[in-house]
Design an enzyme around this catalytic site. Structure first.
Site, PDB file in Angstrom:
ATOM      1  N   HIS A   1      -7.429   0.785  -6.287  1.00 21.57           N
ATOM      2  CA  HIS A   1      -7.623  -0.133  -5.159  1.00 21.57           C
ATOM      3  C   HIS A   1      -8.304  -1.386  -5.730  1.00 21.57           C
ATOM      4  O   HIS A   1      -9.500  -1.630  -5.513  1.00 21.57           O
ATOM      5  CB  HIS A   1      -8.489   0.548  -4.101  1.00 21.57           C
ATOM      6  CG  HIS A   1      -8.420  -0.091  -2.744  1.00 21.57           C
ATOM      7  ND1 HIS A   1      -7.634  -1.195  -2.462  1.00 21.57           N
ATOM      8  CD2 HIS A   1      -9.058   0.213  -1.576  1.00 21.57           C
ATOM      9  CE1 HIS A   1      -7.791  -1.525  -1.199  1.00 21.57           C
ATOM     10  NE2 HIS A   1      -8.642  -0.685  -0.637  1.00 21.57           N
TER      11      HIS A   1
ATOM     12  N   ARG B   1       0.887  -1.178   0.000  1.00 22.73           N
ATOM     13  CA  ARG B   1       0.000   0.000   0.000  1.00 22.73           C
ATOM     14  C   ARG B   1       0.915   1.215   0.000  1.00 22.73           C
ATOM     15  O   ARG B   1       1.660   1.441   0.963  1.00 22.73           O
ATOM     16  CB  ARG B   1      -0.897  -0.005   1.237  1.00 22.73           C
ATOM     17  CG  ARG B   1      -1.613   1.317   1.448  1.00 22.73           C
ATOM     18  CD  ARG B   1      -2.702   1.246   2.496  1.00 22.73           C
ATOM     19  NE  ARG B   1      -3.864   0.536   1.997  1.00 22.73           N
ATOM     20  CZ  ARG B   1      -5.066   0.556   2.579  1.00 22.73           C
ATOM     21  NH1 ARG B   1      -5.262   1.253   3.687  1.00 22.73           N
ATOM     22  NH2 ARG B   1      -6.072  -0.113   2.062  1.00 22.73           N
TER      23      ARG B   1
ATOM     24  N   ASP C   1     -17.501   6.906  -1.063  1.00 23.94           N
ATOM     25  CA  ASP C   1     -16.225   6.783  -0.343  1.00 23.94           C
ATOM     26  C   ASP C   1     -15.936   8.164   0.259  1.00 23.94           C
ATOM     27  O   ASP C   1     -16.579   9.162  -0.106  1.00 23.94           O
ATOM     28  CB  ASP C   1     -15.119   6.352  -1.331  1.00 23.94           C
ATOM     29  CG  ASP C   1     -13.767   6.115  -0.658  1.00 23.94           C
ATOM     30  OD1 ASP C   1     -13.727   6.013   0.591  1.00 23.94           O
ATOM     31  OD2 ASP C   1     -12.751   6.043  -1.374  1.00 23.94           O
TER      32      ASP C   1
ATOM     33  N   ARG D   1     -13.313  -9.065   1.301  1.00 27.79           N
ATOM     34  CA  ARG D   1     -11.915  -8.768   0.969  1.00 27.79           C
ATOM     35  C   ARG D   1     -11.045 -10.007   1.236  1.00 27.79           C
ATOM     36  O   ARG D   1     -10.160 -10.341   0.461  1.00 27.79           O
ATOM     37  CB  ARG D   1     -11.398  -7.593   1.823  1.00 27.79           C
ATOM     38  CG  ARG D   1     -12.075  -6.253   1.548  1.00 27.79           C
ATOM     39  CD  ARG D   1     -11.601  -5.651   0.252  1.00 27.79           C
ATOM     40  NE  ARG D   1     -10.166  -5.537   0.179  1.00 27.79           N
ATOM     41  CZ  ARG D   1      -9.461  -4.544   0.722  1.00 27.79           C
ATOM     42  NH1 ARG D   1     -10.060  -3.554   1.344  1.00 27.79           N
ATOM     43  NH2 ARG D   1      -8.131  -4.511   0.609  1.00 27.79           N
TER      44      ARG D   1
ATOM     45  N   GLN E   1     -10.366  -3.924  -3.549  1.00 30.50           N
ATOM     46  CA  GLN E   1     -11.675  -3.428  -3.110  1.00 30.50           C
ATOM     47  C   GLN E   1     -12.715  -3.653  -4.207  1.00 30.50           C
ATOM     48  O   GLN E   1     -13.832  -4.106  -3.950  1.00 30.50           O
ATOM     49  CB  GLN E   1     -11.572  -1.922  -2.797  1.00 30.50           C
ATOM     50  CG  GLN E   1     -12.793  -1.376  -2.125  1.00 30.50           C
ATOM     51  CD  GLN E   1     -12.913  -1.842  -0.689  1.00 30.50           C
ATOM     52  OE1 GLN E   1     -11.964  -1.748   0.067  1.00 30.50           O
ATOM     53  NE2 GLN E   1     -14.069  -2.354  -0.298  1.00 30.50           N
TER      54      GLN E   1
ATOM     55  N   CYS F   1     -16.441   1.521   0.750  1.00 32.18           N
ATOM     56  CA  CYS F   1     -15.266   0.662   0.975  1.00 32.18           C
ATOM     57  C   CYS F   1     -14.856   0.620   2.439  1.00 32.18           C
ATOM     58  O   CYS F   1     -14.173  -0.309   2.853  1.00 32.18           O
ATOM     59  CB  CYS F   1     -14.098   1.154   0.123  1.00 32.18           C
ATOM     60  SG  CYS F   1     -13.620   2.842   0.513  1.00 32.18           S
TER      61      CYS F   1
HETATM   62  N1   CP Z   1     -11.249  -0.519   2.566  1.00 26.02           N
HETATM   63  C1   CP Z   1      -9.978  -0.577   2.980  1.00 26.02           C
HETATM   64  O1   CP Z   1      -9.042  -0.745   2.188  1.00 26.02           O
HETATM   65  O2   CP Z   1      -9.825  -0.452   4.324  1.00 26.02           O
HETATM   66  P1   CP Z   1      -8.451  -0.192   5.079  1.00 26.02           P
HETATM   67  O3   CP Z   1      -7.943   1.163   4.628  1.00 26.02           O
HETATM   68  O4   CP Z   1      -8.793  -0.216   6.534  1.00 26.02           O
HETATM   69  O5   CP Z   1      -7.484  -1.267   4.706  1.00 26.02           O
HETATM   70  N1  NVA Z   2     -10.158   6.542  -0.978  1.00 32.21           N
HETATM   71  C1  NVA Z   2      -9.773   6.110   0.342  1.00 32.21           C
HETATM   72  C2  NVA Z   2      -9.942   4.636   0.460  1.00 32.21           C
HETATM   73  C3  NVA Z   2      -9.588   4.043   1.792  1.00 32.21           C
HETATM   74  C4  NVA Z   2      -9.772   2.556   1.830  1.00 32.21           C
HETATM   75  C5  NVA Z   2      -8.338   6.527   0.620  1.00 32.21           C
HETATM   76  O1  NVA Z   2      -7.498   6.359  -0.256  1.00 32.21           O
HETATM   77  O2  NVA Z   2      -8.059   7.022   1.714  1.00 32.21           O
END
Ligand code: CP
Ligand code: NVA
Length: 308
Positions: free
Chosen positions: A132, A105, A227, A295, A135, A267
């Site tokens: 993502h 990430r 989101d 997930r 997701q 998400c």
């Molecule tokens: N939806 C998601 O990716 O959650 P986290 O940021 O908690 O991993």
């Molecule tokens: N769009 C959000 C998603 C978190 C899972 C972010 O990137 O913070």
């Protein structure tokens, strides 16, 4: 000759058939959770590098790796100093010698591309500023579990054209779902990605649209998805974004305009009272927490796909 290694960086590398097969595999893995689970990671180690916070992704990947017979190492990015203490390329070249899978990430999407380019082991994007994919796959699986009838789904994504929106748009184009991004004009998806998705959509019979007409977009929607307005890394814009998105909240009034059987998702994490109200997120129509659980199952299916 062995086949080239596979990565999951954006979903664009997967064909429609591969996406369908991953979702079908995930539904099967969910049924057989701990009985007879495949052991594709036996004697293998997966490294997880997180530059940003996470609850779901971190926990579901660690659980997935363990349940597939492997061992997971979680590396906080400060420990690695990727791009600071050592170049991303050198991190990749070291990891490929020692472990078998990288889950990353990162802030910049380019970082996961570099990790994939400079290592001979599979790399999975666990969220970047652009995409993502896990997701979106979990959403595809959850929608399949909840859909009634075989009418083409129409997804209305309400909010910023962020990583989650981008991946949902690619998934929808590939699976032939109609997809509308509902946002203020300055938060539209990039022209490049829109063109790519529109081209894919032509071959699958779906329609990709961008609009700022919230009520019009939800009228015929199968799913209303939202989101956060401010993604991780954009915190300095949060005040501006709260103003710009104020009339794009997914609340009871908006839900009442949608068809009665419409589903709602997010998400997570949600900023309750901002992009979505609690009554909607906790309503019977919400599949957000099913998607969070999925997930785990879908990422297991992704790992099986990458190692098969
Ligand atoms: N939806 C998601 O990716 O959650 P986290 O940021 O908690 O991993
Ligand atoms: N769009 C959000 C998603 C978190 C899972 C972010 O990137 O913070």
């Amino acid at each position: 000759m062995s086949s080239p290694k596979k990565d999951l960086l954006s979903l664009q590398e997967l064909s429609t058939e591969e996406i369908k097969s991953i979702i079908a595999g995930a539904i099967e893995l969910k049924k057989q959770r701990l009985n007879n689970a495949p052991t594709v990671l036996q004697n293998k180690t997966g490294v997880m590098i997180f530059e940003k916070p996470s609850l779901r992704t971190r926990i579901t990947f660690e659980t997935a790796i363990n349940e597939l017979g492997g061992h997971a190492i979680n590396l906080a990015s400060e420990m690695v100093g990727m791009g600071k203490r050592e170049s991303v390329t050198d991190v990749a070249r070291n990891l490929e010698r020692i472990v078998h899978l990288i889950v990353a990430r990162t802030y910049s999407h380019q970082t996961v591309e570099l990790l994939a380019k400079h290592s001979s082991i599979p790399v999975i994007n666990a969220l970047t500023d652009k995409f993502h994919p896990c997701q979106a796959l979990a959403f595809g699986m959850t929608l399949q579990e909840h859909l009634k009838g075989d009418k083409k789904p129409k997804i209305a994504f309400i909010g910023d054209s962020n990583n989650v929106c981008n991946s949902l748009m690619v998934l929808s184009a590939k699976l032939g779902y109609d997809f509308s991004v509902v946002c203020p004009e300055k938060y539209c998806p990039s022209a490049d990605l829109l063109n790519t998705c529109t081209t894919i959509a032509k071959s699958t019979g779906s329609e990709i649209k961008v609009t700022s007409d919230l009520k019009g977009a939800v009228k015929n929607a199968t799913v209303l998805y939202t989101d956060v307005w401010t993604s991780m890394g954009q915190e300095h814009e949060s005040e501006q974004r709260r103003c710009d998105f104020a009339s794009f909240q997914l609340n009871a009034e908006i839900l009442s305009i949608a068809p009665k059987e419409a589903l709602v998702s997010h998400c997570l994490p949600a900023h309750r009272g901002e992009e979505i109200t609690s009554d909607v997120l906790d309503s019977e129509q919400s599949i957000a927490f099913d998607e969070a659980e999925n997930r785990l199952h879908v990422q297991k299916a992704v790992i099986v796909h990458l190692f098969s």
